[in-house]
Motif scaffolding. Sequence first.
Motif, PDB file in Angstrom:
ATOM      1  N   ILE A   1      31.465  43.282  48.081  1.00 41.64           N
ATOM      2  CA  ILE A   1      33.072  42.862  48.053  1.00 41.64           C
ATOM      3  C   ILE A   1      33.450  43.962  47.279  1.00 41.64           C
ATOM      4  CG2 ILE A   1      34.964  41.371  47.691  1.00 41.64           C
ATOM      5  CD1 ILE A   1      32.761  39.182  48.260  1.00 41.64           C
ATOM      6  N   GLU A   2      34.383  44.970  48.067  1.00 36.15           N
ATOM      7  CA  GLU A   2      34.967  46.283  47.164  1.00 36.15           C
ATOM      8  C   GLU A   2      33.744  46.889  46.567  1.00 36.15           C
ATOM      9  OE1 GLU A   2      38.243  44.731  44.844  1.00 36.15           O
ATOM     10  OE2 GLU A   2      39.415  44.345  46.608  1.00 36.15           O
ATOM     11  N   ASP A   3      33.961  46.805  45.188  1.00 38.13           N
ATOM     12  CA  ASP A   3      32.698  47.738  44.551  1.00 38.13           C
ATOM     13  C   ASP A   3      31.786  46.723  43.811  1.00 38.13           C
ATOM     14  OD1 ASP A   3      33.760  50.240  45.053  1.00 38.13           O
ATOM     15  OD2 ASP A   3      35.369  49.988  43.588  1.00 38.13           O
ATOM     16  N   LEU A   4      31.814  45.734  44.203  1.00 34.38           N
ATOM     17  CA  LEU A   4      30.645  44.639  43.535  1.00 34.38           C
ATOM     18  C   LEU A   4      29.702  43.973  44.742  1.00 34.38           C
ATOM     19  CD1 LEU A   4      33.077  42.651  41.182  1.00 34.38           C
ATOM     20  CD2 LEU A   4      31.368  44.444  40.631  1.00 34.38           C
ATOM     21  N   LEU A   5      28.580  43.636  44.168  1.00 34.58           N
ATOM     22  CA  LEU A   5      27.379  43.233  45.085  1.00 34.58           C
ATOM     23  C   LEU A   5      27.368  41.994  44.408  1.00 34.58           C
ATOM     24  CD1 LEU A   5      25.692  44.059  47.543  1.00 34.58           C
ATOM     25  CD2 LEU A   5      23.901  44.750  45.852  1.00 34.58           C
ATOM     26  N   TYR A   6      27.220  40.684  45.523  1.00 33.67           N
ATOM     27  CA  TYR A   6      27.011  39.294  45.459  1.00 33.67           C
ATOM     28  C   TYR A   6      25.848  38.949  45.706  1.00 33.67           C
ATOM     29  CZ  TYR A   6      31.860  39.360  43.389  1.00 33.67           C
ATOM     30  OH  TYR A   6      32.843  39.624  42.590  1.00 33.67           O
ATOM     31  N   LEU A   7      25.036  38.063  45.360  1.00 31.95           N
ATOM     32  CA  LEU A   7      24.092  37.177  45.902  1.00 31.95           C
ATOM     33  C   LEU A   7      24.382  35.873  46.319  1.00 31.95           C
ATOM     34  CD1 LEU A   7      21.169  36.935  46.561  1.00 31.95           C
ATOM     35  CD2 LEU A   7      20.750  35.987  43.957  1.00 31.95           C
TER      36      LEU A   7
END
Length: 342
Positions: free
Chosen positions: A191-197
């Motif tokens: 999401i945008e410049d972040l990665l989420y688990l």
Amino acid sequence: MTNQADTAPDQVARLLALVPYLLARGEVRLDDAAAHFGTDAEQVERDLRLLFMTGLSPGLPGDLIEVDLDALEGDRVIRVDNADYLARPVRFSPAEATSLVVALRTMVDTAPAEAREVIARTLTKLEEAAGQDGEELLRLHVTPTPLESSAVVPVLESAIAHGHQVEMTYHVPSRDRQSARLVDPRGLTRIEDLLYLDAWCHTAGGDRAFRVDRIVAATELDSTVADPGARARDLTGGWFTDAETTTVTLRLAPPARWVVEYYPVTDQRPGPDDTVDVDLEVASEAWVTSLLLRLAPHATLLAPAAYADSFTAAARAALSHYEDDGVDSEASTEAPPPNPQE
């Protein structure tokens, strides 16, 4: 005397420099800070009160910068906390660096003469840092962020592909604490410049979305996930607002109403005897306990009841220090913190 020429850009520039200045010194007198930045004490005090509204995303109370108001108003001494990230060197993601270079190139030809040299110099430094020439601007590349080069990403991808559980250590900045988690990973989403688990967290007993850059360590286990057919959730529709938060309701007497001005209150209602009842979304029970100790005896915890025990224990522990030091217990309990269950 207030500096009448002070503008919004002036204030933003001062705020960006003020926090690292304070963190490097630990404690600074208000008048000394004003002299350092070439302004008056009243303006610096307004700047500090604005800091209460700034901090890390998603902007929960525990994410915001803390300013010791008692020290500021009493001894006219500045102390800030929960702002260490502003003292670190700035890093740009590829998208951020590209946007900044494009904006600077647009500004350099139309900026006032006195600013044009500064903009051109900044642009040159950015392009040199990125190893970029002017003909390939849109393919700008910078050093990978910790997120993109993180060693945990291949571990998570392997566990998702094999349907295995993951044991991981997760850091929550608002609590400044690391916790061990056992999760069933379902998918990774950028999401945008972040990665989420996206995962089911056995430790928390519910669905959770973890920022990958906050996963300190991860190990793929041999055990399979509880529900091999579970699909990853769509994490793009405002899911973060209540992923790991609790609604806390406080009853505030007039001396404690500054809470409404400095923290994001989701709702407020008139209470009895000129009090106001407010709801806040918080990510840390420890933060609520700390806030109540600061507000006592002008605040009462109405909900959740589960937080009452922690606050009562903390208040009793604080009082016990006075008793252990030989302070008369009757005097030390003359105005105790309020019972959060009242």
